[in-house]
Motif scaffolding. Structure first.
Motif, PDB file in Angstrom:
ATOM      1  N   ARG A 149      -9.259 -10.047  76.791  1.00 18.53           N
ATOM      2  CA  ARG A 149     -10.314 -10.411  76.189  1.00 18.53           C
ATOM      3  C   ARG A 149     -10.158 -10.706  74.629  1.00 18.53           C
ATOM      4  N   ASP A 150      -9.462  -9.817  73.986  1.00 26.63           N
ATOM      5  CA  ASP A 150      -9.434 -10.036  72.390  1.00 26.63           C
ATOM      6  C   ASP A 150      -8.051 -10.289  71.929  1.00 26.63           C
ATOM      7  N   ALA A 151      -6.816 -10.344  72.795  1.00 25.43           N
ATOM      8  CA  ALA A 151      -5.600 -10.692  72.584  1.00 25.43           C
ATOM      9  C   ALA A 151      -5.419 -12.061  72.025  1.00 25.43           C
ATOM     10  N   HIS A 152      -5.800 -12.962  72.533  1.00 24.27           N
ATOM     11  CA  HIS A 152      -5.904 -14.177  72.102  1.00 24.27           C
ATOM     12  C   HIS A 152      -6.191 -14.483  70.486  1.00 24.27           C
ATOM     13  N   ASP A 153      -7.149 -14.053  70.137  1.00 21.11           N
ATOM     14  CA  ASP A 153      -7.899 -14.167  68.823  1.00 21.11           C
ATOM     15  C   ASP A 153      -7.122 -13.435  67.981  1.00 21.11           C
ATOM     16  N   LEU A 154      -6.695 -12.199  68.322  1.00 18.93           N
ATOM     17  CA  LEU A 154      -5.695 -11.210  67.556  1.00 18.93           C
ATOM     18  C   LEU A 154      -4.319 -11.718  67.268  1.00 18.93           C
ATOM     19  N   LEU A 155      -3.718 -12.391  68.300  1.00 20.04           N
ATOM     20  CA  LEU A 155      -2.295 -12.868  68.391  1.00 20.04           C
ATOM     21  C   LEU A 155      -2.451 -14.117  67.273  1.00 20.04           C
ATOM     22  N   GLY A 156      -3.427 -14.835  67.420  1.00 21.27           N
ATOM     23  CA  GLY A 156      -3.493 -16.158  66.874  1.00 21.27           C
ATOM     24  C   GLY A 156      -3.730 -15.774  65.286  1.00 21.27           C
ATOM     25  N   TYR A 157      -4.446 -14.867  65.097  1.00 20.53           N
ATOM     26  CA  TYR A 157      -4.649 -14.380  63.678  1.00 20.53           C
ATOM     27  C   TYR A 157      -3.437 -14.015  62.901  1.00 20.53           C
ATOM     28  N   TYR A 158      -2.551 -13.278  63.724  1.00 18.17           N
ATOM     29  CA  TYR A 158      -1.272 -13.064  63.268  1.00 18.17           C
ATOM     30  C   TYR A 158      -0.085 -14.183  63.072  1.00 18.17           C
ATOM     31  N   ARG A 159      -0.478 -15.036  63.985  1.00 12.27           N
ATOM     32  CA  ARG A 159       0.574 -16.194  64.299  1.00 12.27           C
ATOM     33  C   ARG A 159       0.374 -17.162  63.007  1.00 12.27           C
ATOM     34  N   ARG A 160      -1.071 -17.174  62.652  1.00 13.90           N
ATOM     35  CA  ARG A 160      -1.452 -17.834  61.425  1.00 13.90           C
ATOM     36  C   ARG A 160      -1.190 -17.443  60.163  1.00 13.90           C
ATOM     37  N   ARG A 161      -1.129 -16.186  60.132  1.00 15.49           N
ATOM     38  CA  ARG A 161      -0.637 -15.341  58.978  1.00 15.49           C
ATOM     39  C   ARG A 161       0.761 -15.521  58.774  1.00 15.49           C
ATOM     40  N   GLY A 162       1.729 -15.915  59.905  1.00 19.73           N
ATOM     41  CA  GLY A 162       3.045 -15.864  59.714  1.00 19.73           C
ATOM     42  C   GLY A 162       3.627 -14.637  60.102  1.00 19.73           C
ATOM     43  N   ILE A 163       3.242 -13.723  60.539  1.00 20.00           N
ATOM     44  CA  ILE A 163       3.966 -12.447  60.757  1.00 20.00           C
ATOM     45  C   ILE A 163       4.005 -12.044  61.925  1.00 20.00           C
ATOM     46  N   LEU A 164       3.945 -12.980  62.934  1.00 14.23           N
ATOM     47  CA  LEU A 164       3.876 -12.337  64.329  1.00 14.23           C
ATOM     48  C   LEU A 164       5.129 -12.413  64.806  1.00 14.23           C
ATOM     49  N   ILE A 165       5.522 -11.473  65.680  1.00 14.88           N
ATOM     50  CA  ILE A 165       6.961 -11.366  66.415  1.00 14.88           C
ATOM     51  C   ILE A 165       6.685 -11.178  67.721  1.00 14.88           C
ATOM     52  N   THR A 166       7.207 -12.031  68.416  1.00 12.87           N
ATOM     53  CA  THR A 166       6.872 -12.036  70.086  1.00 12.87           C
ATOM     54  C   THR A 166       8.289 -11.480  70.856  1.00 12.87           C
TER      55      THR A 166
END
Ligand code: AMP
Length: 190
Positions: A149-166
């Motif tokens: 339910r929340d993952a999409h928003d959360l991951l999108g937030y960090y992706r936009r911040r440029g600090i997401l590592i998958t």
């Protein structure tokens, strides 16, 4: 020093990898779930407030969990691996505000990807030996849905911040740690 958060569904290995990364990078491992479970076990005011949500596999109120985490983080703000927090966008924003105000922003949000069926298998196996009140067959699917339910928003937030590592969270534990390290070392060398 490393400041990172682990964002992953139940059963993806947040606790295991969080502990290992903390050892590798010489920082503190902070598990939101463990902090809350300890509060419940000790019957603290926070524990009494959150026990029912924990049992049902529901998220605890943002304000309560945020307060508990920041209290703990205050003693380890320079270096930490946070697992299980943030779980909502509001928590992520609060974490950013807190760490930036301290002059110690996050280096990375680490997403562990594991297929749903594998998660169900792992959690079902864990439930057979676990003393956790939420590790039951009944709550497994619900906890996975709560994450989705929340993952999409959360991951999108960090992706936009440029600090997401998958990172691929399947396979041997050592291999997953190594995959995370490879990416983290690149981030820290920037
Ligand atoms: P975990 O040990 O990460 O699987 O968390 C166990 C339970 O603690 C969750 O199912 C929630 O009830 C609660 N919890 C842990 N972290 C959070 C969080 N960041 N926000 C809200 N509830 C949380």
């Amino acid at each position: 020093m490393l400041r990172a958060v682990l964002v992953a569904p139940p059963g993806a290995g947040k606790g295991t990898q969080g502990e290992r990364l903390a050892t590798v990078y010489g920082v503190v491992h902070i598990s939101a779930g463990e902090i809350l479970r300890l509060d419940v076990a000790r019957h603290t005011p926070t524990g009494l407030q959150v026990a029912a949500a924990l049992d049902r596999g529901e998220l605890v109120d943002d304000a309560i969990v945020t307060r508990a985490i920041f209290q703990r983080l205050g003693k380890a703000a320079e270096g930490f691996v946070l697992d299980g927090f943030p779980r909502t966008l509001a928590q992520a924003v609060a974490a950013d505000e807190w760490t930036v105000r301290a002059g110690l922003p996050l280096h990375a949000a680490i997403e562990l990807q594991v297929p749903r069926q594998e998660l169900v298998n792992r959690l079902t196996r864990r439930a057979a030996h676990s003393s956790r009140s939420d590790d039951t067959r009944e709550t497994i699917l619900h906890r996975l849905d709560v994450y989705d339910r929340d993952a999409h928003d959360l991951l999108g937030y960090y992706r936009r911040r440029g600090i997401l590592i998958t990172v691929d969270g399947t396979g041997p534990i050592d291999a997953v740690t190594e995959r995370i390290r490879l990416q983290l070392d690149q981030v820290l060398a920037r």
